[in-house]
Design a protein around this motif. Structure first.
Motif, PDB file in Angstrom:
ATOM      1  N   UNK A 110     181.721   3.236  -3.680  1.00  7.43           N
ATOM      2  CA  UNK A 110     182.175   4.345  -2.853  1.00  7.43           C
ATOM      3  C   UNK A 110     182.501   3.951  -1.427  1.00  7.43           C
ATOM      4  N   UNK A 111     182.901   2.706  -1.211  1.00  9.51           N
ATOM      5  CA  UNK A 111     183.259   2.261   0.140  1.00  9.51           C
ATOM      6  C   UNK A 111     184.358   3.152   0.718  1.00  9.51           C
ATOM      7  N   UNK A 112     184.191   3.586   1.943  1.00  8.17           N
ATOM      8  CA  UNK A 112     185.200   4.435   2.578  1.00  8.17           C
ATOM      9  C   UNK A 112     186.263   3.599   3.291  1.00  8.17           C
ATOM     10  N   UNK A 113     186.008   2.318   3.429  1.00 10.79           N
ATOM     11  CA  UNK A 113     186.966   1.428   4.092  1.00 10.79           C
ATOM     12  C   UNK A 113     187.038   0.123   3.329  1.00 10.79           C
ATOM     13  N   UNK A 114     188.239  -0.368   3.145  1.00  8.24           N
ATOM     14  CA  UNK A 114     188.433  -1.671   2.514  1.00  8.24           C
ATOM     15  C   UNK A 114     189.698  -2.293   3.093  1.00  8.24           C
ATOM     16  N   UNK A 115     190.010  -3.480   2.666  1.00  8.54           N
ATOM     17  CA  UNK A 115     191.190  -4.155   3.189  1.00  8.54           C
ATOM     18  C   UNK A 115     191.353  -5.501   2.532  1.00  8.54           C
ATOM     19  N   UNK A 116     192.132  -6.355   3.174  1.00 13.54           N
ATOM     20  CA  UNK A 116     192.414  -7.690   2.665  1.00 13.54           C
ATOM     21  C   UNK A 116     191.952  -8.697   3.714  1.00 13.54           C
ATOM     22  N   UNK A 117     191.265  -9.739   3.245  1.00 18.14           N
ATOM     23  CA  UNK A 117     190.848 -10.817   4.131  1.00 18.14           C
ATOM     24  C   UNK A 117     191.759 -12.013   3.936  1.00 18.14           C
ATOM     25  N   UNK A 118     192.088 -12.691   5.019  1.00 19.65           N
ATOM     26  CA  UNK A 118     192.921 -13.898   4.951  1.00 19.65           C
ATOM     27  C   UNK A 118     192.175 -14.991   5.698  1.00 19.65           C
ATOM     28  N   UNK A 119     192.062 -16.162   5.033  1.00 18.10           N
ATOM     29  CA  UNK A 119     191.311 -17.245   5.649  1.00 18.10           C
ATOM     30  C   UNK A 119     191.878 -18.601   5.255  1.00 18.10           C
ATOM     31  N   UNK A 120     191.653 -19.582   6.100  1.00 15.61           N
ATOM     32  CA  UNK A 120     191.962 -20.959   5.724  1.00 15.61           C
ATOM     33  C   UNK A 120     190.797 -21.449   4.881  1.00 15.61           C
ATOM     34  N   UNK A 121     191.117 -22.039   3.746  1.00 20.45           N
ATOM     35  CA  UNK A 121     190.078 -22.456   2.807  1.00 20.45           C
ATOM     36  C   UNK A 121     189.495 -23.817   3.179  1.00 20.45           C
ATOM     37  N   UNK A 122     188.226 -23.981   2.832  1.00 18.03           N
ATOM     38  CA  UNK A 122     187.542 -25.262   2.989  1.00 18.03           C
ATOM     39  C   UNK A 122     186.525 -25.391   1.864  1.00 18.03           C
ATOM     40  N   UNK A 123     186.074 -26.585   1.651  1.00 19.07           N
ATOM     41  CA  UNK A 123     185.114 -26.819   0.569  1.00 19.07           C
ATOM     42  C   UNK A 123     183.852 -26.031   0.812  1.00 19.07           C
TER      43      UNK A 123
END
Length: 143
Positions: free
Chosen positions: A130-143
């Motif tokens: 029931x989260x009232x807020x969500x979105x998309x995360x963007x990140x540079x990947x690392x091990x």
């Protein structure tokens, strides 16, 4: 000179990003996705992933290794000489050997506001909780 971009994704969620990148004249030189899986009423047909089907329509070469931990798959990835990899719901954890190949690294688009729902099914988890807020995360990947 364009960047040589490899797109890595599998489900429907990944398709709009692949289309947007391709339509903006970025050089998507290859697409990695999960191998075709048994489907259909009796599971006798092999069904390509939504990203696989989209990439074929866009005339982007498609690769479907079972695992990126395999030396052969890593060599294939390296031979493409990517400048950047964009990963959106690919379905495998990229090993360090793959993460280190693109000159500019690997960028991940994740369907949640991290770290709340990292891992599989972040959209479903947000709905279930029931989260009232969500979105998309963007990140540079690392091990």
């Amino acid at each position: 000179m364009s960047l040589r971009i490899v797109f890595m994704g599998t489900p429907d969620f990944s398709v709009p990003s692949l289309k947007a990148l391709a339509e903006n004249y970025l050089a998507i030189v290859a697409c990695f996705t999960q191998p075709p899986r048994p489907a259909g009423r009796r599971g006798l047909e092999l069904k390509k992933s939504p990203v696989h089907e989209c990439a074929e329509k866009l005339d982007i070469p498609v690769f479907t290794p079972l695992s990126l931990n395999a030396t052969e798959a890593q060599k294939t990835f390296e031979d493409i000489k990517p400048d950047l990899a964009i990963v959106i719901a690919y379905g495998q954890i990229l090993p360090p050997a793959v993460l280190n190949i693109p000159k500019l690294g690997c960028i991940n688009g994740h369907a949640s506001l991290l770290p709340r729902w990292r891992g599989a099914a972040p959209i479903q988890r947000a709905i279930m909780e029931g989260d009232s807020e969500t979105g998309v995360g963007i990140m540079k990947m690392e091990a």
